[in-house]
Motif scaffolding. Structure first.
Motif, PDB file in Angstrom:
ATOM      1  N   ALA A  10      45.029 104.052 -12.380  1.00 50.64           N
ATOM      2  CA  ALA A  10      46.509 104.452 -11.969  1.00 50.64           C
ATOM      3  C   ALA A  10      46.854 105.903 -12.318  1.00 50.64           C
ATOM      4  O   ALA A  10      47.339 106.617 -11.775  1.00 50.64           O
ATOM      5  CB  ALA A  10      47.435 103.554 -12.210  1.00 50.64           C
ATOM      6  N   GLU A  11      46.645 106.108 -13.717  1.00 53.35           N
ATOM      7  CA  GLU A  11      47.006 107.406 -13.946  1.00 53.35           C
ATOM      8  C   GLU A  11      46.245 108.715 -13.556  1.00 53.35           C
ATOM      9  O   GLU A  11      46.597 109.606 -13.096  1.00 53.35           O
ATOM     10  CB  GLU A  11      46.564 107.405 -15.488  1.00 53.35           C
ATOM     11  CG  GLU A  11      47.555 106.814 -16.389  1.00 53.35           C
ATOM     12  CD  GLU A  11      47.165 106.665 -18.094  1.00 53.35           C
ATOM     13  OE1 GLU A  11      46.173 107.170 -18.308  1.00 53.35           O
ATOM     14  OE2 GLU A  11      47.999 106.315 -18.755  1.00 53.35           O
ATOM     15  N   LYS A  12      44.962 108.400 -13.192  1.00 56.79           N
ATOM     16  CA  LYS A  12      44.199 109.118 -12.504  1.00 56.79           C
ATOM     17  C   LYS A  12      44.401 109.337 -11.165  1.00 56.79           C
ATOM     18  O   LYS A  12      44.540 110.453 -10.486  1.00 56.79           O
ATOM     19  CB  LYS A  12      42.568 108.850 -12.243  1.00 56.79           C
ATOM     20  CG  LYS A  12      42.091 108.820 -13.697  1.00 56.79           C
ATOM     21  CD  LYS A  12      40.685 108.070 -13.834  1.00 56.79           C
ATOM     22  CE  LYS A  12      40.203 108.118 -15.249  1.00 56.79           C
ATOM     23  NZ  LYS A  12      38.786 107.496 -14.988  1.00 56.79           N
ATOM     24  N   LEU A  13      45.031 108.091 -10.453  1.00 56.46           N
ATOM     25  CA  LEU A  13      45.483 108.114  -9.042  1.00 56.46           C
ATOM     26  C   LEU A  13      46.815 109.313  -8.711  1.00 56.46           C
ATOM     27  O   LEU A  13      46.969 110.009  -7.673  1.00 56.46           O
ATOM     28  CB  LEU A  13      45.874 106.888  -8.346  1.00 56.46           C
ATOM     29  CG  LEU A  13      46.244 106.770  -7.078  1.00 56.46           C
ATOM     30  CD1 LEU A  13      45.331 107.283  -5.891  1.00 56.46           C
ATOM     31  CD2 LEU A  13      46.815 105.344  -6.882  1.00 56.46           C
ATOM     32  N   VAL A  14      47.732 108.978  -9.803  1.00 55.89           N
ATOM     33  CA  VAL A  14      48.855 109.748  -9.886  1.00 55.89           C
ATOM     34  C   VAL A  14      48.715 111.228  -9.770  1.00 55.89           C
ATOM     35  O   VAL A  14      49.367 111.950  -9.175  1.00 55.89           O
ATOM     36  CB  VAL A  14      49.700 109.181 -10.968  1.00 55.89           C
ATOM     37  CG1 VAL A  14      50.896 110.351 -11.576  1.00 55.89           C
ATOM     38  CG2 VAL A  14      50.315 107.802 -10.861  1.00 55.89           C
ATOM     39  N   VAL A  33      58.712 107.849 -16.805  1.00 54.78           N
ATOM     40  CA  VAL A  33      59.155 106.431 -16.258  1.00 54.78           C
ATOM     41  C   VAL A  33      58.247 105.443 -16.992  1.00 54.78           C
ATOM     42  O   VAL A  33      58.887 104.219 -17.167  1.00 54.78           O
ATOM     43  CB  VAL A  33      59.302 106.501 -14.810  1.00 54.78           C
ATOM     44  CG1 VAL A  33      59.510 105.181 -14.308  1.00 54.78           C
ATOM     45  CG2 VAL A  33      59.947 107.670 -14.401  1.00 54.78           C
ATOM     46  N   ARG A  34      57.076 105.504 -16.892  1.00 55.73           N
ATOM     47  CA  ARG A  34      56.182 104.479 -17.300  1.00 55.73           C
ATOM     48  C   ARG A  34      56.603 104.220 -18.816  1.00 55.73           C
ATOM     49  O   ARG A  34      56.536 102.933 -19.314  1.00 55.73           O
ATOM     50  CB  ARG A  34      54.652 104.738 -17.195  1.00 55.73           C
ATOM     51  CG  ARG A  34      53.473 103.831 -17.792  1.00 55.73           C
ATOM     52  CD  ARG A  34      53.163 103.805 -19.091  1.00 55.73           C
ATOM     53  NE  ARG A  34      52.619 105.058 -19.459  1.00 55.73           N
ATOM     54  CZ  ARG A  34      51.451 105.827 -19.219  1.00 55.73           C
ATOM     55  NH1 ARG A  34      50.679 104.870 -18.741  1.00 55.73           N
ATOM     56  NH2 ARG A  34      51.109 107.069 -19.649  1.00 55.73           N
ATOM     57  N   ASP A  35      56.542 105.295 -19.728  1.00 53.33           N
ATOM     58  CA  ASP A  35      56.743 104.988 -21.189  1.00 53.33           C
ATOM     59  C   ASP A  35      58.234 104.199 -21.306  1.00 53.33           C
ATOM     60  O   ASP A  35      58.258 103.428 -22.313  1.00 53.33           O
ATOM     61  CB  ASP A  35      56.767 106.333 -21.782  1.00 53.33           C
ATOM     62  CG  ASP A  35      55.274 106.861 -21.897  1.00 53.33           C
ATOM     63  OD1 ASP A  35      54.376 106.103 -21.412  1.00 53.33           O
ATOM     64  OD2 ASP A  35      54.995 108.094 -22.153  1.00 53.33           O
ATOM     65  N   VAL A  36      59.273 104.933 -20.473  1.00 53.00           N
ATOM     66  CA  VAL A  36      60.241 104.338 -20.715  1.00 53.00           C
ATOM     67  C   VAL A  36      60.505 102.808 -20.236  1.00 53.00           C
ATOM     68  O   VAL A  36      61.278 101.905 -20.943  1.00 53.00           O
ATOM     69  CB  VAL A  36      61.792 105.090 -20.073  1.00 53.00           C
ATOM     70  CG1 VAL A  36      62.988 104.478 -20.009  1.00 53.00           C
ATOM     71  CG2 VAL A  36      61.739 106.550 -20.637  1.00 53.00           C
ATOM     72  N   ALA A  59      53.794  99.192 -11.785  1.00 54.02           N
ATOM     73  CA  ALA A  59      54.793  99.511 -10.786  1.00 54.02           C
ATOM     74  C   ALA A  59      55.429 101.091 -11.206  1.00 54.02           C
ATOM     75  O   ALA A  59      55.677 101.693 -10.352  1.00 54.02           O
ATOM     76  CB  ALA A  59      55.833  98.217 -10.815  1.00 54.02           C
ATOM     77  N   ALA A  60      55.692 101.177 -12.517  1.00 52.37           N
ATOM     78  CA  ALA A  60      56.035 102.584 -12.759  1.00 52.37           C
ATOM     79  C   ALA A  60      55.336 103.846 -12.462  1.00 52.37           C
ATOM     80  O   ALA A  60      55.579 104.701 -12.087  1.00 52.37           O
ATOM     81  CB  ALA A  60      56.499 102.407 -14.270  1.00 52.37           C
ATOM     82  N   LEU A  61      53.854 103.294 -12.759  1.00 54.35           N
ATOM     83  CA  LEU A  61      52.951 104.488 -12.502  1.00 54.35           C
ATOM     84  C   LEU A  61      52.895 104.805 -11.052  1.00 54.35           C
ATOM     85  O   LEU A  61      52.652 105.963 -10.882  1.00 54.35           O
ATOM     86  CB  LEU A  61      51.587 104.055 -13.087  1.00 54.35           C
ATOM     87  CG  LEU A  61      51.303 104.440 -14.635  1.00 54.35           C
ATOM     88  CD1 LEU A  61      49.779 103.583 -14.998  1.00 54.35           C
ATOM     89  CD2 LEU A  61      51.220 105.728 -15.088  1.00 54.35           C
ATOM     90  N   LEU A  62      52.944 103.920 -10.247  1.00 54.98           N
ATOM     91  CA  LEU A  62      52.591 103.897  -8.798  1.00 54.98           C
ATOM     92  C   LEU A  62      54.093 104.324  -8.100  1.00 54.98           C
ATOM     93  O   LEU A  62      53.895 104.390  -6.703  1.00 54.98           O
ATOM     94  CB  LEU A  62      51.853 102.694  -8.027  1.00 54.98           C
ATOM     95  CG  LEU A  62      50.629 102.490  -8.869  1.00 54.98           C
ATOM     96  CD1 LEU A  62      49.809 100.974  -8.539  1.00 54.98           C
ATOM     97  CD2 LEU A  62      49.431 103.554  -8.547  1.00 54.98           C
ATOM     98  N   HIS A  63      55.009 104.078  -8.412  1.00 57.06           N
ATOM     99  CA  HIS A  63      56.467 104.181  -7.762  1.00 57.06           C
ATOM    100  C   HIS A  63      56.465 105.344  -6.790  1.00 57.06           C
ATOM    101  O   HIS A  63      57.399 105.056  -5.924  1.00 57.06           O
ATOM    102  CB  HIS A  63      57.504 103.977  -8.612  1.00 57.06           C
ATOM    103  CG  HIS A  63      57.803 105.172  -9.387  1.00 57.06           C
ATOM    104  ND1 HIS A  63      57.454 105.504 -10.374  1.00 57.06           N
ATOM    105  CD2 HIS A  63      59.011 106.029  -9.051  1.00 57.06           C
ATOM    106  CE1 HIS A  63      58.131 106.464 -11.027  1.00 57.06           C
ATOM    107  NE2 HIS A  63      59.044 107.120 -10.202  1.00 57.06           N
ATOM    108  N   ASP A  64      56.119 106.446  -7.281  1.00 59.41           N
ATOM    109  CA  ASP A  64      56.445 107.732  -6.262  1.00 59.41           C
ATOM    110  C   ASP A  64      55.258 108.161  -5.528  1.00 59.41           C
ATOM    111  O   ASP A  64      55.220 109.097  -4.738  1.00 59.41           O
ATOM    112  CB  ASP A  64      56.610 108.979  -7.208  1.00 59.41           C
ATOM    113  CG  ASP A  64      58.400 108.900  -7.550  1.00 59.41           C
ATOM    114  OD1 ASP A  64      58.952 108.364  -6.793  1.00 59.41           O
ATOM    115  OD2 ASP A  64      58.774 109.537  -8.364  1.00 59.41           O
ATOM    116  N   ILE A  65      54.027 107.326  -5.559  1.00 57.84           N
ATOM    117  CA  ILE A  65      52.973 107.685  -4.449  1.00 57.84           C
ATOM    118  C   ILE A  65      53.295 107.294  -3.183  1.00 57.84           C
ATOM    119  O   ILE A  65      53.915 106.229  -2.856  1.00 57.84           O
ATOM    120  CB  ILE A  65      51.490 106.985  -4.900  1.00 57.84           C
ATOM    121  CG1 ILE A  65      51.205 107.791  -6.174  1.00 57.84           C
ATOM    122  CG2 ILE A  65      50.526 107.224  -3.934  1.00 57.84           C
ATOM    123  CD1 ILE A  65      50.090 107.097  -6.860  1.00 57.84           C
TER     124      ILE A  65
END
Length: 223
Positions: A10-14, A33-36, A59-65
């Motif tokens: 997911a990090e790579k996709l972001v 956002v993910r860390d918080v 969800a946090a990692l993917l929320h803005d894609i």
């Protein structure tokens, strides 16, 4: 907690999908956002459930894609769904992640889609995203976004809109960057869903109030 393979992917996709976004909605925003969100989840007692923590992280990692503000092609709406399927995320968990992402926007709260029946996972992800919209980081992001859209910094003759509808919020024509504080950012403290989010929002909210007081005094030549 060890990072799952799905989270690493997911990090790579972001980083690839959000490349070219302005700095208000870039990969650094997502990773904050993910860390918080994970930190809030631990404060709210979710760390005993690995499934819940993975739902929060993904969800946090993917929320803005596929965010409507940056959408270049309608097919981008399906990127997250296809990613979760390809990662083999089980259907129940996949639907929880997608429901968090689809319902967490401020525009959805204005549109009446938000309800009191939200999961704790939803609450910590939404709160984390909103915390990144206020305080020092929020101020920097607000002016970065306004500048990227060539928005007027401030115009005393343009008053903030009150009682915004979803349609009015999404259509920001002739609005100033400073008005965005009054139309959205200063409202977020009272919309936090979790106790942990509320605690953190207090300090960030006060910082914005102090900033705006100084801003208006400088604008009027009084400081």
């Amino acid at each position: 907690m060890a990072k799952s393979e799905a989270a690493r992917n997911a990090e790579k996709l972001v980083q690839s999908a959000m490349k070219g976004y302005d700095a208000s909605h870039d990969a650094a925003h997502v990773f904050r956002v993910r860390d918080v969100a994970l930190s809030l989840a631990r404060e709210e007692g979710l760390s005993s459930s690995p499934d819940s923590m993975e739902i929060v992280e993904l969800a946090a990692l993917l929320h803005d894609i596929g965010d409507y503000k940056y959408m270049r092609d309608p097919s981008e709406e399906k990127i997250v769904e296809e990613f979760l399927e390809n990662e083999g995320i089980e259907e129940n968990k996949r639907m929880k992640i997608l429901n968090i992402i689809k319902g967490m926007g401020f525009k959805d709260e204005l549109g009446g889609l938000a309800s009191g029946n939200y999961s704790l996972e939803f609450g910590v992800v939404q709160d984390a995203d909103r915390l990144d919209a206020i305080g020092a980081i929020g101020i920097a992001r607000c002016f970065t976004f306004g500048g990227s859209r060539k928005r007027v910094l401030h115009d005393p003759n343009i008053q903030p809109r009150s009682d915004l509808s979803k349609e009015q919020y999404m259509n920001r024509d002739e609005q100033t960057t400073v008005n965005h504080f009054h139309e959205k950012l200063l409202k977020l403290k009272n919309l936090m869903k979790t106790k942990a989010g509320q605690r953190r929002a207090e300090k960030r909210h006060k910082f914005m109030e102090e900033f705006l007081k100084e801003f208006y005094e400088e604008w009027d030549g009084k400081a």
